[in-house]
Design an enzyme around this catalytic site. Structure first.
Site, PDB file in Angstrom:
ATOM      1  N   MET A 260      37.775  42.913  34.070  1.00 59.15           N
ATOM      2  CA  MET A 260      38.920  42.582  33.230  1.00 59.15           C
ATOM      3  C   MET A 260      38.916  41.084  32.906  1.00 59.15           C
ATOM      4  O   MET A 260      39.934  40.532  32.477  1.00 59.15           O
ATOM      5  CB  MET A 260      40.223  42.983  33.931  1.00 59.15           C
TER       6      MET A 260
ATOM      7  N   GLN B  23      46.011  50.969  33.252  1.00 57.22           N
ATOM      8  CA  GLN B  23      45.962  50.911  34.711  1.00 57.22           C
ATOM      9  C   GLN B  23      47.026  49.992  35.318  1.00 57.22           C
ATOM     10  O   GLN B  23      47.087  49.837  36.530  1.00 57.22           O
ATOM     11  CB  GLN B  23      44.563  50.532  35.204  1.00 57.22           C
TER      12      GLN B  23
ATOM     13  N   HIS C  59      35.076  35.047  37.995  1.00 62.58           N
ATOM     14  CA  HIS C  59      34.890  34.119  39.119  1.00 62.58           C
ATOM     15  C   HIS C  59      33.547  34.455  39.770  1.00 62.58           C
ATOM     16  O   HIS C  59      32.883  35.429  39.368  1.00 62.58           O
ATOM     17  CB  HIS C  59      36.077  34.228  40.082  1.00 62.58           C
TER      18      HIS C  59
ATOM     19  N   GLN D 221      39.004  51.899  44.806  1.00 58.67           N
ATOM     20  CA  GLN D 221      38.550  52.128  43.432  1.00 58.67           C
ATOM     21  C   GLN D 221      37.124  52.678  43.441  1.00 58.67           C
ATOM     22  O   GLN D 221      36.780  53.582  42.679  1.00 58.67           O
ATOM     23  CB  GLN D 221      38.605  50.816  42.651  1.00 58.67           C
TER      24      GLN D 221
ATOM     25  N   GLY E  63      32.747  46.078  43.005  1.00 59.95           N
ATOM     26  CA  GLY E  63      32.913  45.273  44.210  1.00 59.95           C
ATOM     27  C   GLY E  63      33.596  46.048  45.337  1.00 59.95           C
ATOM     28  O   GLY E  63      34.486  46.873  45.083  1.00 59.95           O
TER      29      GLY E  63
ATOM     30  N   HIS F 270      32.637  38.204  40.380  1.00 62.57           N
ATOM     31  CA  HIS F 270      32.125  38.950  39.231  1.00 62.57           C
ATOM     32  C   HIS F 270      30.663  38.581  38.967  1.00 62.57           C
ATOM     33  O   HIS F 270      29.820  39.439  38.701  1.00 62.57           O
ATOM     34  CB  HIS F 270      32.922  38.608  37.965  1.00 62.57           C
TER      35      HIS F 270
ATOM     36  N   SER G   1      39.714  36.458  43.506  1.00 58.85           N
ATOM     37  CA  SER G   1      40.420  37.402  42.639  1.00 58.85           C
ATOM     38  C   SER G   1      40.892  36.654  41.402  1.00 58.85           C
ATOM     39  O   SER G   1      41.266  35.479  41.493  1.00 58.85           O
ATOM     40  CB  SER G   1      41.635  37.974  43.379  1.00 58.85           C
TER      41      SER G   1
ATOM     42  N   ARG H  55      43.557  37.038  40.078  1.00 59.46           N
ATOM     43  CA  ARG H  55      44.987  36.765  40.249  1.00 59.46           C
ATOM     44  C   ARG H  55      45.249  35.522  41.112  1.00 59.46           C
ATOM     45  O   ARG H  55      46.382  35.062  41.164  1.00 59.46           O
ATOM     46  CB  ARG H  55      45.686  37.970  40.869  1.00 59.46           C
TER      47      ARG H  55
END
Ligand code: AMP
Length: 279
Positions: free
Chosen positions: A30, A61, A34, A153, A147, A37, A185, A187
């Site tokens: 998404m 989602q 970082h 997930q 990951g 990823h 993350s 976030r």
């Protein structure tokens, strides 16, 4: 790097590469990339010869509209990062390119739907499987990488692949962390410096449980972890669970592979992390 926003153009380009014998690897994201990823992209480069990364903030989602609104979207910086690691192809569609209006979707993911993240984020895994299924049908990867950070997930997507007989091999990659242990993350940018310090309790507690782990003391260790996290200011625990790594049911003495998973809100940001305890 080739950059596509239209699925038909990407499909046409990939068909040519595949006809030439390319092994296509795929890293769905998404964005707000970082080093976690990028570690998936690097692993993908080892496993095939064409790496496709997708950046798509998938609205279906998100069960919290505020979370969707504030999700970071630094696309120009992301493109630079992908170019630096020599990613071959970026797929960056907009919402209309991925969804034709109000589509319905439901996949029977069994008990994973109502456990842990499934319980705390109703509908989340329906949105995840919906978008990953679409992305798989567009990219048709030989190998897709995800990951361990989003462990549940990975189990959900594995179940989808097996239910729908999708011709793709899934690979799970280790969690990339900052030097102090915080799991990377997208976030994390929402954390204030104080939040960031408090957030360290999550990886610290996971590590401490890993050090002490014995199948004979599951309840005691779980209680110890909950107490430690609840003591940390600014942190609201969602769950801390020592679980069977295959089913995510609470672990018992006879469990074979154990995992500890945690979710907590730190300041205003919801974070998740996990550690495999014993294979
Ligand atoms: P996201 O952009 O958060 O949807 O994540 C895209 C992919 O990167 C997913 O497969 C995540 O599990 C993976 N990922 C996210 N954070 C990390 C991390 N810290 N280490 C390794 N992989 C990660």
């Amino acid at each position: 790097m080739k950059n596509f926003t239209k699925k038909a153009e990407l499909q046409q380009y990939l068909a040519t590469l595949r006809a030439g014998g390319a092994i296509v690897t795929f890293v769905p994201t998404m964005g707000a990339l970082h080093p976690g990823h990028l570690s998936l992209i690097k692993q993908a480069q080892q496993l095939g010869n064409v790496v496709v990364c997708s950046i798509f903030v998938n609205p279906t989602q998100f069960n919290d509209t505020k979370d969707l609104e504030i999700y970071p979207r630094p696309i120009l910086e992301d493109i630079k990062k992908l170019e630096q690691v020599n990613c071959d192809i970026l797929f960056n569609p907009d919402v209309d390119e991925m969804y034709a209006g109000n589509e319905s979707w439901h996949l029977d993911i069994g008990e994973l739907e109502g456990l842990l993240e499934g319980k705390f984020r109703p509908g989340h895994y329906q949105g995840v499987t919906q978008v990953v299924y679409k992305l798989f049908t567009i990219v048709k990867p030989d190998i897709a990488l995800f990951g361990q950070k989003d462990y549940q997930q990975f189990l959900v997507i594995s179940r989808m692949v097996s239910l729908l007989n999708l011709p793709v091999k899934l690979v799970m990659c280790p969690i990339a962390r900052d030097a102090d242990g915080l799991a990377l993350s997208s976030r994390n940018i929402h954390l204030t410096p104080a939040d960031r310090q408090h957030a360290l309790i999550l990886s610290k507690t996971l590590n401490s449980i890993k050090q002490q782990f014995s199948p004979d003391h599951i309840d005691q260790l779980q209680q110890q972890a909950v107490t430690a996290i609840n003591k940390e200011p600014g942190v609201t625990l969602g769950y801390f669970e020592i679980a069977d790594a295959e089913t995510l049911h609470p672990a018992s003495k006879s469990t074979k592979k154990f995992i500890a998973l945690v979710a907590a809100t730190v300041g205003k940001t919801r974070l998740i992390d996990n550690v495999v305890l014993k294979d």
